[in-house]
Design a protein around this motif. Structure first.
Motif, PDB file in Angstrom:
ATOM      1  N   ARG A  71       0.830  -1.212   0.000  1.00  0.00           N
ATOM      2  CA  ARG A  71       0.000   0.000   0.000  1.00  0.00           C
ATOM      3  C   ARG A  71       0.860   1.255   0.000  1.00  0.00           C
ATOM      4  O   ARG A  71       0.523   2.247  -0.645  1.00  0.00           O
ATOM      5  CB  ARG A  71      -0.929  -0.002   1.210  1.00  0.00           C
ATOM      6  CG  ARG A  71      -2.066  -1.013   1.145  1.00  0.00           C
ATOM      7  CD  ARG A  71      -2.749  -1.117   2.486  1.00  0.00           C
ATOM      8  NE  ARG A  71      -3.859  -2.066   2.490  1.00  0.00           N
ATOM      9  CZ  ARG A  71      -4.373  -2.600   3.596  1.00  0.00           C
ATOM     10  NH1 ARG A  71      -3.863  -2.278   4.786  1.00  0.00           N
ATOM     11  NH2 ARG A  71      -5.373  -3.452   3.515  1.00  0.00           N
ATOM     12  N   SER A  73       0.822   4.097  -2.889  1.00  0.00           N
ATOM     13  CA  SER A  73       0.457   5.488  -2.591  1.00  0.00           C
ATOM     14  C   SER A  73       1.383   6.490  -3.272  1.00  0.00           C
ATOM     15  O   SER A  73       1.034   7.666  -3.411  1.00  0.00           O
ATOM     16  CB  SER A  73       0.468   5.717  -1.080  1.00  0.00           C
ATOM     17  OG  SER A  73       1.783   5.627  -0.555  1.00  0.00           O
ATOM     18  N   THR A  85      -5.258   4.520  -0.071  1.00  0.00           N
ATOM     19  CA  THR A  85      -4.823   3.132  -0.241  1.00  0.00           C
ATOM     20  C   THR A  85      -4.934   2.296   1.030  1.00  0.00           C
ATOM     21  O   THR A  85      -4.715   1.083   0.981  1.00  0.00           O
ATOM     22  CB  THR A  85      -3.374   3.079  -0.735  1.00  0.00           C
ATOM     23  OG1 THR A  85      -2.520   3.683   0.256  1.00  0.00           O
ATOM     24  CG2 THR A  85      -3.212   3.830  -2.053  1.00  0.00           C
ATOM     25  N   ASP A  86      -5.263   2.907   2.161  1.00  0.00           N
ATOM     26  CA  ASP A  86      -5.185   2.217   3.454  1.00  0.00           C
ATOM     27  C   ASP A  86      -6.071   0.981   3.546  1.00  0.00           C
ATOM     28  O   ASP A  86      -5.740   0.034   4.270  1.00  0.00           O
ATOM     29  CB  ASP A  86      -5.539   3.173   4.593  1.00  0.00           C
ATOM     30  CG  ASP A  86      -4.484   4.251   4.788  1.00  0.00           C
ATOM     31  OD1 ASP A  86      -3.372   4.074   4.249  1.00  0.00           O
ATOM     32  OD2 ASP A  86      -4.772   5.260   5.457  1.00  0.00           O
ATOM     33  N   ILE A 112      -5.386  -3.152  -4.881  1.00  0.00           N
ATOM     34  CA  ILE A 112      -4.037  -2.670  -5.204  1.00  0.00           C
ATOM     35  C   ILE A 112      -3.700  -2.958  -6.658  1.00  0.00           C
ATOM     36  O   ILE A 112      -3.188  -2.086  -7.380  1.00  0.00           O
ATOM     37  CB  ILE A 112      -3.004  -3.313  -4.262  1.00  0.00           C
ATOM     38  CG1 ILE A 112      -3.180  -2.776  -2.845  1.00  0.00           C
ATOM     39  CG2 ILE A 112      -1.581  -3.068  -4.765  1.00  0.00           C
ATOM     40  CD1 ILE A 112      -2.379  -3.522  -1.796  1.00  0.00           C
TER      41      ILE A 112
END
Length: 313
Positions: free
Chosen positions: A127, A131, A138-139, A146
């Motif tokens: 992640r 980012s 993206t957390d 992803i």
């Protein structure tokens, strides 16, 4: 016979593409001499702090002034360099300067890092890598989220990080390349639809749309050829994208991979509805690997196109 309007630019561009793929912008050099995009970004940030104020009309005119200043400076710098750089040494320096405007190597290495991290199962690290190349949050993304985000970014960046700067160098040499990179940087920093930049960033966003219009369609074409398919999806779905340009390469990649990309995503905590592109399931990590292979073939095709121009002209 050389076509006078292009001069030596096709030969220079092919050399730029090859050298950039081999060397990129070395990290050791970046620590000592920041990438030119960093300089443009600092100027834009300063203008944002000092000019982005007042009424909506004032903000829009300030944004127009910002773009005008960026274009004027980059044209002057690019033209001055081309005038000063003559002979074989000047030719070599132009090639080295040109490599700073492309991102073949850095994009490949970064997406490959995401691929390897996904294979190792380190979702947190993956992640973090993601980012660095996407604007969305993206957390909370799982491996498919992803893979989807990275595949979209890879396809879009093939246009604005490789095809578009190559196109503008071919059209206008260093001034064209520098103007494109300055406008692209401006769009990424201030070309947003939030309250702060809706008006100030309007000119940067519209100029970026104009400069990417032709390259975006070339990028989609190259991806379809490299992926041996995707034409139907590209022609059907490209215009569904919120951007007038990004949909061409993204829809082409979705079609070539036989997956569905796009759809809503969260940006700075705000859910943004987006149309889906393509058909089938969301990309798996293995599809990201396939996308990277298509990307490499598309880059090679671009080299061949430029080589063909040299041969024909």
């Amino acid at each position: 016979m050389t076509f006078s309007l292009l001069g030596d630019r096709p030969e220079q561009l092919l050399a730029i593409l090859v050298v950039e793929a081999l060397l990129g912008y070395p990290e050791a050099l970046h620590r000592r001499v920041p990438h030119p995009v960093v300089w443009a970004g600092r100027l834009i940030s300063k203008l944002d702090r000092t000019w982005n104020a007042g009424s909506e009309a004032a903000q829009k005119w300030a944004g127009v002034g910002t773009v005008t200043l960026l274009v004027a400076l980059t044209v002057i710098i690019g033209a001055a360099l081309e005038a000063a750089l003559t002979g074989w040494l000047g030719w070599a320096v132009i090639i080295l300067l040109g490599t700073t405007g492309l991102a073949q190597r850095s994009l490949y290495l970064h997406v490959r890092k995401i691929v390897l991290s996904l294979k190792q199962g380190d979702i947190v690290e993956t992640r973090e890598y993601l980012s660095m190349i996407v604007g969305r949050d993206t957390d909370d993304l799982n491996d498919r989220g992803i893979a989807s985000a990275a595949t979209e970014s890879l396809a879009e960046s093939f246009c604005d990080g490789i095809v578009a700067p190559a196109f503008w160098f071919l059209v206008a040499g260093l001034p064209g390349l520098f103007v494109f990179k300055a406008i692209s940087t401006g769009d990424s920093q201030i070309g947003h639809l939030d309250d702060r930049y809706r008006h100030f960033g309007w000119a940067a966003a519209r100029c970026d749309d104009v400069m990417n219009f032709v390259p975006a369609r070339i990028a989609g074409l190259l991806i379809c050829i490299a992926g041996m398919g995707g034409w139907r999806i590209m022609l059907r779905d490209a215009r569904k994208h919120l951007s007038p340009n990004a949909g061409w390469s993204e829809a082409a990649m979705a079609g070539a991979l036989h997956v569905q990309m796009g759809g809503g995503a969260t940006y700075d905590g705000e859910w943004i509805a987006r149309a889906t592109l393509g058909e089938g399931e969301r990309p798996r990590p293995s599809d990201l690997t396939r996308a990277l292979a298509i990307y490499l073939r598309a880059c090679l095709l671009l080299w061949l196109v430029i080589g063909g121009l040299i041969w024909v002209l």
